[in-house]
Structures are given as structure tokens and as C-alpha cells.
Enzyme design. Structure first.
Site, PDB file in Angstrom:
ATOM      1  N   CYS A   7       0.826  -1.211   0.000  1.00 41.55           N
ATOM      2  CA  CYS A   7       0.000   0.000   0.000  1.00 41.55           C
ATOM      3  C   CYS A   7       0.856   1.255   0.000  1.00 41.55           C
ATOM      4  CB  CYS A   7      -0.912   0.021   1.227  1.00 41.55           C
ATOM      5  SG  CYS A   7      -1.832  -1.494   1.479  1.00 41.55           S
ATOM      6  N   ARG A  23      -4.863   7.046   0.201  1.00 39.34           N
ATOM      7  CA  ARG A  23      -4.233   5.731   0.357  1.00 39.34           C
ATOM      8  C   ARG A  23      -4.692   4.779  -0.740  1.00 39.34           C
ATOM      9  NH1 ARG A  23      -5.524   1.709   4.115  1.00 39.34           N
ATOM     10  NH2 ARG A  23      -3.616   0.764   3.319  1.00 39.34           N
ATOM     11  N   ASN A  87       1.048  -2.863   5.044  1.00 43.01           N
ATOM     12  CA  ASN A  87       1.806  -4.085   5.302  1.00 43.01           C
ATOM     13  C   ASN A  87       3.251  -3.775   5.694  1.00 43.01           C
ATOM     14  OD1 ASN A  87       2.089  -6.864   5.508  1.00 43.01           O
ATOM     15  ND2 ASN A  87       2.756  -7.085   3.394  1.00 43.01           N
TER      16      ASN A  87
END
Length: 333
Positions: A7, A23, A87
Site C-alpha cells: 500500500c 491511500r 503491510n
């Protein structure tokens, strides 16, 4: 199976000081995600203690509900504080057992803890000194996600929180961006390699008797990494944020945010993980001043908006908003 998301997130601001957080969620498959609104009186189980907890702050974000338990990928509360989880595989480390004398939180509930309790980055930084993150799974089929987090309040102040074997680190975020591994301090140091990158066209120069000159625009960014790895995305989005135009109003900010997210998005099958085709499942832009959650996803490139203040925020049930995944084309003739 552990979710292996990749991400990108960042914050931007209009000339009048309204702050927005963007995002991308990059993932090979969907997890039944949709826009969720948690009202002020919603009760949620603390998976460490088993106690029920509530808050007087409503929040909106995208996530999924597993065994009646909301798991948020990102969220914004009614006072503008945003927390996004990304992550951190290979670096994240969580305690096996609750730590005495600490407030113990599971990684998948960290976003909820942040936005349901606090309104500013300074408040969160103070509270972080008394918490620890614990490896307690949501259920037998759902492993604990390996995450780190970017937290931004509506002034634009931002921090990154990372739990590794060495420490629970809290970094001030001077570039206003975050991707994935390695650690945030490494990413900041790595930016120094790209100090010569700029938007301007290089002037012709001579090497001995040979004139060197560039034909075509964009040569100032020669050397800017273009791959999908977290290191490249960090550099690319930090560059884009540092050189973005003045944002005249809120719609300009949403538009700019979505274009910046496109700059670091993943096209399906361009990256494979264990044979699965990664893609940017959704892109979001959170209006921290007005409580509006804008999103688009891989199937539907139209920008959709959910305004939390148009719902009953004094209820006690989760509000699941439709997640529009069918392509919406405007036929002009």
C-alpha cells in the site's frame, strides 16, 4: 493465509489549510471490504481482555466485518484524525502474550483504538508510551496482519508507528508519506539518493567536444524509480507530494489526491505474488475537515463519496455502505 497487501498513503493540504489523506490498498484479492461507519455508541469486543468497549467518537473507513468484529484498513473519526494500516511483512513483531502494566492492543484493532480515543497526533504520541501490540488472532482462520501505521490529524501533523523486535518506534513524518518495508527511518535516509531529481529540464552541457542535450520533456526526473516495490513507491510519492501544485479548493485536493494515487497504483497482473495477480483494489481520499470519504476501486474508476455526517452518528449499529464495483461510464451521446 496471511494477507500480503502492498500500500501507499500520504497527506496533502489546500491553500486554506484543509487536510486530506490518500491511500491505495494493493492486494491480489478482495476481502469483502466496503465503506463502514461506526457510530458513537457502537460496542466492540476487546479481543485481548474480552471486555466490550465503546467510544463517543464516530468514525468512517473501509474494512470488513469478520465474526461480527469490524477490521478496518483505514479510518477517520468525526474530528478529523486518520489512521491507515499498511503491510510491514518481515519487520513487524508483536508480543506473544499481553504485557503487564500496559494497554495491550491487537494489530487489527490498532486503527480503531487510535481514532476512537484521540483527535490529535500529540494525544496519540502521549498514549503510545503505555501500549503494546499483542499477537492475538481474530479467529482460527484469520492470522494477525503484519502492519505498521501512518497517523495524521487535520492540521497535517503526521507520525508513523512501527513495532519491531527492537522497539515500538514512533517517527515524526516530515515527508507526509508512507509505503511498506523496510523501516520508516531507512526510507527517509534512502531519499538522499534522489537529491538531484527535479521537475526542471536539464540544460545542454558539453562533454569534451560532444554537446549533450535532451529532446522531449520530463528529463529532470531521469533516475526516479518506476517499479512497484515499496522502496520505489515511497520515493515516487514523496517526490510527487513535494512538487505538487497549490490546491485552490477541496475538489482540487480530491482530484490531485486521486492522480497521485494513480502515480503509484498497481495494474492487475503487473505484479504476481504466489501466482496471484496483485492490483490496487481501491484508492481513497479522506477529507479530514468535512468527514467525507472518497473512493474508487479497480472495477469502478468513478470517484464515489460517503459523508459520515449524513448518517445517524448516535446509533449503536455498524452502517455498511454499498461498495460500488461496476464500471460507471458517462455516455455523452
Amino acid at each position: 493465509m496471511r494477507v500480503k497487501q502492498m500500500c501507499t498513503t500520504f497527506s496533502i493540504q489546500t491553500k486554506d489549510g484543509n487536510n486530506f489523506v490518500g491511500r491505495n490498498l494493493d492486494l491480489a484479492y478482495n476481502v469483502n471490504e466496503c465503506p463502514l461507519i461506526l457510530p458513537r455508541n457502537y460496542l466492540m469486543e476487546d479481543k485481548v481482555t474480552g471486555n466490550m468497549q465503546t467510544t463517543d467518537k464516530a468514525l468512517i473507513g473501509i474494512g470488513t466485518v469478520i465474526d461480527d468484529h469490524p477490521s478496518l484498513v483505514d479510518a477517520m473519526n468525526e474530528n478529523g484524525l486518520v489512521c491507515a494500516g499498511l503491510n510491514f511483512e518481515g519487520f513487524a513483531h508483536f508480543e506473544e502474550k499481553p504485557v503487564p502494566e500496559k494497554t495491550n492492543i491487537t494489530p487489527y484493532d490498532f486503527i480503531y483504538w487510535v481514532v476512537s480515543n484521540y483527535d490529535t497526533v500529540d494525544e496519540v504520541k502521549t498514549a503510545l508510551s503505555n501500549i503494546d501490540l499483542v499477537d492475538v488472532p481474530l479467529n482460527d482462520q484469520t492470522p494477525v496482519p503484519t502492519l505498521h501505521w501512518m497517523i495524521t490529524d487535520k492540521t497535517g501533523s503526521s507520525i508513523v508507528v512501527e513495532k519491531t523486535k527492537e522497539q515500538l518506534a514512533v517517527y515524526d513524518n516530515p515527508v507526509g508519506v508512507m509505503t511498506n518495508q523496510p523501516t520508516f527511518d531507512w526510507h527517509l535516509m534512502n531519499l538522499n539518493r534522489y537529491i538531484s531529481i527535479n521537475p526542471n529540464q536539464p540544460e545542454p552541457v558539453k562533454w569534451s567536444d560532444q554537446l549533450l542535450q535532451i529532446h522531449g520533456v520530463g528529463a529532470g526526473t531521469l533516475g526516479l524509480p518506476g517499479d512497484s516495490h515499496s522502496v520505489a513507491r515511497f520515493v515516487r510519492i514523496a517526490y510527487a507530494r513535494a512538487h505538487m501544485p497549490v490546491l485552490e479548493d477541496d475538489i482540487s485536493a480530491v482530484t490531485q489526491c486521486m492522480h497521485m494515487l494513480d502515480y503509484v497504483k498497481m495494474v492487475k497482473a503487473g505484479v504476481l505474488t504466489e501466482g496471484m495477480a496483485e492490483k490496487t483494489t481501491y484508492s481513497a481520499c479522506m477529507d479530514q475537515e468535512n468527514g467525507i470519504y472518497y473512493y474508487k476501486n479497480y472495477g469502478n474508476s468513478r470517484i464515489n463519496a460517503v459523508n459520515m455526517h449524513k448518517e445517524d452518528l448516535d446509533g449503536d449499529e455498524i452502517i455498511k455502505c454499498p461498495y460500488l464495483t461496476t464500471q460507471d461510464i458517462n455516455y455523452q451521446n
